[in-house]
Design a protein around this motif. Structure first.
Motif, short mmCIF file in Angstrom:
data_model
loop_
_atom_site.label_atom_id
_atom_site.label_comp_id
_atom_site.label_asym_id
_atom_site.label_seq_id
_atom_site.Cartn_x
_atom_site.Cartn_y
_atom_site.Cartn_z
N UNK A 225 -0.62 -16.67 15.79
CA UNK A 225 0.00 -18.09 15.92
C UNK A 225 0.07 -18.97 14.82
N UNK A 226 -0.34 -18.08 13.57
CA UNK A 226 -0.69 -19.00 12.35
C UNK A 226 -1.58 -20.65 12.33
N UNK A 227 -2.83 -20.73 12.98
CA UNK A 227 -3.73 -21.60 13.63
C UNK A 227 -4.20 -21.95 12.52
N UNK A 228 -4.76 -23.30 12.27
CA UNK A 228 -5.21 -23.95 11.10
C UNK A 228 -6.71 -23.19 11.68
N UNK A 229 -7.01 -23.17 12.70
CA UNK A 229 -8.41 -22.27 12.44
C UNK A 229 -8.66 -21.80 14.02
N UNK A 230 -10.06 -20.94 14.14
CA UNK A 230 -10.22 -20.82 15.10
C UNK A 230 -11.77 -20.51 15.83
N UNK A 231 -12.32 -20.76 16.74
CA UNK A 231 -13.91 -20.82 17.63
C UNK A 231 -13.70 -19.95 18.35
N UNK A 232 -14.87 -19.25 18.46
CA UNK A 232 -15.59 -18.06 19.37
C UNK A 232 -16.81 -18.97 20.19
N UNK A 233 -16.98 -18.12 21.32
CA UNK A 233 -18.34 -19.09 21.70
C UNK A 233 -19.77 -18.09 22.37
N UNK A 234 -20.26 -18.64 22.53
CA UNK A 234 -20.61 -17.03 23.13
C UNK A 234 -21.20 -17.55 24.48
N UNK A 235 -21.88 -16.81 25.62
CA UNK A 235 -21.70 -16.27 27.23
C UNK A 235 -22.42 -17.86 27.81
N UNK A 236 -22.55 -19.06 27.40
CA UNK A 236 -23.17 -19.79 27.98
C UNK A 236 -23.15 -21.59 26.66
N UNK A 244 -10.95 -18.47 10.11
CA UNK A 244 -10.52 -19.48 9.25
C UNK A 244 -8.81 -19.86 9.35
N UNK A 245 -8.11 -20.71 8.85
CA UNK A 245 -6.07 -20.10 8.53
C UNK A 245 -6.21 -18.81 8.10
N UNK A 246 -6.73 -17.94 7.20
CA UNK A 246 -6.75 -16.98 6.65
C UNK A 246 -7.35 -15.99 7.50
N UNK A 247 -7.46 -16.09 8.35
CA UNK A 247 -7.75 -14.99 9.71
C UNK A 247 -9.20 -14.68 9.24
N UNK A 348 -7.20 -33.18 3.03
CA UNK A 348 -6.02 -32.98 2.03
C UNK A 348 -5.47 -30.61 2.49
N UNK A 349 -6.80 -29.89 2.26
CA UNK A 349 -6.42 -29.10 1.78
C UNK A 349 -6.62 -28.15 3.50
N UNK A 350 -6.88 -26.54 2.98
CA UNK A 350 -6.96 -25.92 4.18
C UNK A 350 -8.49 -25.27 4.48
#
Length: 456
Positions: A225-236, A244-247, A348-350
């Motif tokens: 999806x060429x996203x800027x960033x991603x987040x994962x969470x734990x169960x609670x 980051x943007x480069x996966x 101003x940077x990724x």
């Protein structure tokens, strides 16, 4: 018969069906109600995550809590940070979360706050074990879900993105899913949410963002999806992982550095970090005018140290982030992710370029080795006492951390699972290999029947 190992340094945790049967949970509820009443209060907030045993445990816990005319303020199925939030702004500063956090799906447990202070399982252990039978049919429950909207609105009021960014979220079918998605949409991000619906079977992957294998869906989606960033969470939902943007996975050390730079520009003060963190964390804190304070691992310990020092920020290698500037100082994966998104939107940077600006070190992730739960602390003590650490500086506030001028290693016992925890870092690849070799050679001599290479 009570398995005394369920009473842990931070909370209560064990096998839901074996260790946390209805009678034991009811007794725990009675003891907690007595402790709450001694503070002069008569109410407690209660939430659950999405584990399959949650409703059964909730019913038994309410039976115990209400035995002394305590009123239960029911938040329903929520991430743990919502219970913490309720104790900060609601009708009482007492709360209980039924959650197994990142433990296997068969586990469950309790995280407890009384009089605005985290409660250790050790604190109530003897009272529960020695409690005489007490029958009760009293139930006094009120709906407290109105606080959920207040939580979402307060996050929104604290965070405005400087520009629209594309964010991928993966709560791993844990309790944070619907809440994280709603909050990120509200602050104006373009959101792609994976594995959103809470499901106690965790059908796609286990919700533990500290393990690389659990981030595969997130990494792939950020790339596609060429996203800027991603987040994962734990169960609670009280821990967060980042891509980051480069996966590429952003190490928790770098997350702490990002947050330390950001908040130390707003206010100087202490920043708390745990013994598993990189040496570079303290250097970044100092370079930005802060006071680095190393502490034992565990949300219980970090929270107490924040209160003691009035720190602006606390963090753990495991992904617990405690923001205490314009927030409440509890660990909140959702709020931490929102603030990180805000930081990235203002650059101003990724993100990948920003991360590359931090000092480069060579380190392992957190490594774990399965051992007997009843023996893990003695094993660490034996290692600490029998190894010749000549030439190393020793820190033993939590296991043993042995440091040279160019590298360090750590061995400690997990307080939440039957595991030994290890981590290693060197200024160069060779220094990393050297300190790992030192550890493995000594570990093999002391525990010849355990294979260090079996770590996960």
């Amino acid at each position: 018969m009570i398995n005394e190992n369920i009473f842990r340094a931070y909370d209560i945790r064990g096998k839901a069906d074996e260790d946390l049967n209805d009678e034991i949970i009811r007794k725990i509820g009675i003891v907690l109600s007595e402790k709450i009443l001694k503070t002069g209060q008569n109410k407690v907030y209660l939430g659950t995550d999405c584990r399959l045993s949650a409703n059964r445990i909730k019913k038994s816990l309410i039976s115990g809590l209400c035995s002394n005319d305590l009123e239960v303020l029911d938040l329903g199925m929520v991430p743990t940070p919502l219970v913490y939030f309720a104790t900060k702004i609601g009708k009482t500063n007492c709360g209980i979360m039924i959650t197994g956090s990142h433990n296997p799906k068969e586990d469950n447990g309790l995280k407890m706050v009384i009089n605005d202070g985290a409660v250790s399982g050790f604190e109530i252990k003897n009272d529960v074990i020695n409690l005489k039978n007490k029958t009760t049919n009293i139930v006094n429950i009120s709906d407290a879900r109105d606080l959920i909207k207040q939580y979402e609105n307060e996050i929104f009021s604290n965070c405005k993105l400087a520009k629209k960014i594309k964010v991928v979220l993966d709560p791993g079918n844990g309790a944070a899913g619907p809440y994280a998605k709603k909050v990120f949409e509200k602050i104006g991000a373009e959101v792609i949410s994976l594995n959103t619906e809470p499901d106690g079977n965790f059908p796609n992957h286990h919700p533990d963002p500290s393990k690389e294998k659990n981030l595969k869906d997130l990494i792939e989606s950020v790339s596609v999806n060429k996203a800027d960033l991603g987040f994962a969470f734990d169960g609670d939902g009280d821990r967060v992982g980042m891509v980051d943007n480069n996966s590429n996975i952003v190490s928790p050390d770098h997350i702490i550095m990002l947050l330390s730079e950001y908040f130390l520009q707003k206010k100087k003060g202490p920043v708390i970090y745990d013994v598993k963190c990189s040496n570079q964390v303290s250097k970044i804190i100092e370079d930005n005018g802060g006071d680095p304070v190393i502490e034992k691992t565990g949300h219980f310990n970090i929270k107490n140290k924040i209160r003691e020092t009035n720190a602006i920020l606390g963090a753990e290698m495991s992904g617990h982030i405690f923001i205490n500037y314009d927030w409440y100082g509890f660990d909140d994966g959702i709020y931490s992710a929102v603030i990180l998104a805000k930081i990235i939107s203002e650059l101003e940077i990724d993100l990948s370029t920003k991360i590359s600006d931090f000092p480069k070190v060579f380190s392992t992730p957190e490594l774990t080795l399965d051992v007997e739960d009843s023996q893990k602390f003695e094993m660490v003590d034996k290692f600490k006492n029998e190894v010749d650490f000549s030439g190393y500086e020793i820190l033993d506030i939590d296991g043993v951390r042995f440091s040279s001028s160019k590298a360090w290693g750590l061995l400690r016992a997990s307080n939440t699972s039957p595991k030994l925890v290890m981590r290693f870092e060197g200024d160069t690849d060779q220094e990393l290999l050297n300190i790992m070799a030192f550890f493995k050679d000594n570990f093999k001599k002391i525990y010849p029947n355990l294979n260090f290479e079996d770590h996960s």
